[in-house]
Design an enzyme around this catalytic site. Structure first.
Site, PDB file in Angstrom:
ATOM      1  NE  ARG A 174      30.231   7.716  56.073  1.00  7.76           N
ATOM      2  CZ  ARG A 174      31.354   7.141  55.689  1.00  7.76           C
ATOM      3  NH1 ARG A 174      32.512   7.535  56.183  1.00  7.76           N
ATOM      4  NH2 ARG A 174      31.326   6.161  54.794  1.00  7.76           N
ATOM      5  N   GLY A 222      37.412   6.275  52.700  1.00  7.31           N
ATOM      6  CA  GLY A 222      36.383   5.808  53.619  1.00  7.31           C
ATOM      7  C   GLY A 222      35.703   6.919  54.390  1.00  7.31           C
ATOM      8  CB  SER A 256      31.424   9.963  52.924  1.00  3.30           C
ATOM      9  OG  SER A 256      30.222  10.042  52.212  1.00  3.30           O
ATOM     10  CB  SER A 257      35.720  11.886  48.963  1.00  4.97           C
ATOM     11  OG  SER A 257      35.991  10.639  48.338  1.00  4.97           O
ATOM     12  CG  ASN A 290      36.143   4.520  43.099  1.00  2.79           C
ATOM     13  OD1 ASN A 290      34.992   4.253  43.419  1.00  2.79           O
ATOM     14  ND2 ASN A 290      36.431   5.444  42.190  1.00  2.79           N
ATOM     15  CE  LYS A 291      30.501   3.916  48.417  1.00  6.96           C
ATOM     16  NZ  LYS A 291      29.871   4.107  49.739  1.00  6.96           N
ATOM     17  CG  HIS A 332      29.805  -3.066  54.785  1.00  8.35           C
ATOM     18  ND1 HIS A 332      29.691  -2.910  53.419  1.00  8.35           N
ATOM     19  CD2 HIS A 332      31.111  -2.845  55.079  1.00  8.35           C
ATOM     20  CE1 HIS A 332      30.879  -2.615  52.908  1.00  8.35           C
ATOM     21  NE2 HIS A 332      31.759  -2.562  53.893  1.00  8.35           N
ATOM     22  CG  ASP A 345      24.212   2.140  54.969  1.00  5.88           C
ATOM     23  OD1 ASP A 345      24.836   1.076  54.747  1.00  5.88           O
ATOM     24  OD2 ASP A 345      24.453   3.202  54.356  1.00  5.88           O
ATOM     25  CG  ASP A 385      28.357   7.311  52.948  1.00  7.42           C
ATOM     26  OD1 ASP A 385      28.439   6.898  54.125  1.00  7.42           O
ATOM     27  OD2 ASP A 385      28.913   6.755  51.991  1.00  7.42           O
TER      28      ASP A 385
END
Length: 457
Positions: free
Chosen positions: A42, A142, A144-145, A232-233, A49, A51, A189
């Site tokens: 997406r 960024g 949404s993988s 990578n968050k 930041h 949601d 996501d």
């Protein structure tokens, strides 16, 4: 919109990607797949930041997706492989599924989806299955993988057990189960991955989860450009620190207003409790929060709690080390960004003269807030946004968690060719690494890709 996940029959001779995945599966396991599952990535057009603070966001699905080929057996073992050799094979007994938060490898994201659906369906046991995964979403971009992989795994688990779960419940389940890896996300996501429809962006709202079509204006296109900085968050504390800062800001503001703050976790919940407009919430931020960072000691004094209580009940596992928190900046971003999302949708709905310029301005305001208040940008993203604006975009912003990844720009249709040429010349060509990493400079967005389960004709 259909309530349950769609099952389609796919003609493999007309789908080269499916055919190649089938061949990879046969080469790996010496059998044919039983079914395939697909979940798209997406792009978030606006609403970054917020949601996880309870506010609506405005994403759309993109062409790039995670695709899995699957066979089912009675081995009670899950065998995972990836067509990209940098992602190593993995196998685990269905009775020994564990997820290592300290080591966020690709297969743990897959297992998040498996575990989440197993718990949602109250399955005491799972069948064994073999799976080969193929993805076209750039990792840590960024787009949404990781969430698409979780969603795809949820679909695989549902179908392997011959069960049906509604799209809304699947989205909610996958949003919750991704937290097994340690990321305290808000559900955007997963929601757009399951609720996307052809030809439209979506306003995604929460509590309860719902999606509303947003028709984008004619005369412009949205273009993604990759900064080539990976983030990578789940592998850092940046993301969760922001979640915690918003949580603390909620509690501090609630206490100043004489509310019972223990049960309030989100800035959106606070607004609902107070019954105030977003504009008034911004006034409260200005009045009751100071711009200087808050120390742990100051927070504990304000909330009348001990440092142990702060660590045990408010901080997350990977934010215990933090000593200072920027409450004013984070809350100001959230409330102003929530207002921009609603204004963006209102412009799309009413299509006034100059709609494209208005939307572009809102996107640029969003990036400035992400950069200056939420501090989730990086020098490369800022440079790329500036270049995109110079190249003819009417608005440009980071998209996704930030600290790397992609920008999304709104570009008048007649400027597309010159825009792509200029961005390539100014951002990619001067840097050999960027040129090597980015085979295609920008991707034209298409909002028509949805998840599905496919069975070969």
């Amino acid at each position: 919109m259909a309530v349950n996940p769609p099952k389609i029959k796919a003609l493999f001779s007309a789908n080269e990607r499916l055919q190649k995945l089938k061949e990879a599966f046969q080469g790996k396991y010496e059998e044919s797949p039983l079914f395939y599952a697909c979940a798209p990535g997406r792009v978030n057009l606006i609403g970054e930041h917020i949601d996880y603070c309870g506010y609506a966001v405005l994403p759309m699905a993109i062409e790039q997706s995670i695709l899995a080929a699957v066979s089912v057996n009675d081995s009670q073992t899950i065998q995972l492989a990836n067509t990209d050799p940098k992602y190593k094979d993995f196998s685990v007994s269905v009775s020994e599924i564990t997820i290592d938060r300290e080591n966020p490898r690709w297969h743990y994201y897959f297992l998040c989806g498996v575990k989440g659906v197993q718990e949602q369906l109250s399955l005491s046991s799972l069948p064994g299955f073999r799976c080969v995964v193929e993805g076209t979403i750039p990792a840590s971009s960024g787009l949404s993988s990781s969430s698409a992989l979780v969603c795809c795994a949820g679909l695989v688990t549902m179908e392997a057990n011959q069960k049906t779960i509604s799209k809304v419940l699947l989205a909610e389940t996958c949003a919750k189960c991704e937290r097994y890896i340690g990321t305290e996300g808000g559900g955007m996501d997963q929601s757009i991955s399951f609720l996307a429809e052809e030809g439209t962006a979506k306003l995604i709202e929460f509590n309860p989860l719902r999606a509303t079509d947003v028709k984008l204006p004619d005369g412009a296109v949205f273009v993604i450009a990759n900064s080539c900085v990976e983030m990578n968050k789940a592998a850092s504390s940046h993301f969760n620190i922001r979640v915690v800062e918003c949580r603390i800001a909620t509690k501090v503001l609630a206490k100043t207003r004489g509310l019972e703050w223990n049960g309030l976790q989100k800035l959106g919940e606070l607004q609902t409790e107070l019954g105030l407009s977003l504009e008034k919430m911004l006034d409260l931020v200005e009045e009751f929060l100071h711009p200087e960072p808050y120390s742990k000691e100051e927070i504990c004094k304000l909330l009348e709690i001990s440092t142990e209580q702060l660590g045990n009940t408010i901080l997350s596992a990977n934010t215990q080390h933090e000593t200072h928190f920027k409450l004013y900046q984070r809350a100001k971003h959230v409330y102003s960004e929530a207002a921009r999302v609603l204004e963006f949708k209102a412009v799309c709905d009413s299509t006034p003269d100059g709609a494209v310029l208005q939307l572009g301005s809102l996107m640029s305001q969003s990036h400035a807030s992400c950069r200056d208040l939420y501090e989730c940008s990086c020098p490369e993203l800022d440079q790329l946004v500036d270049i995109c604006l110079q190249a003819g975009a009417v608005g440009s912003r980071l998209t996704g968690a930030g600290w790397g990844g992609c920008t999304v720009s709104m570009v008048p249709t007649e400027r597309m060719d010159s825009f792509l040429r200029t961005v390539k010349e100014k951002y990619y060509t001067p840097d050999a690494r960027r040129t090597a990493l980015c085979h295609s400079v920008c991707s034209l967005l298409l909002s028509g890709y949805t998840f599905h389960i496919a069975i070969q004709l």
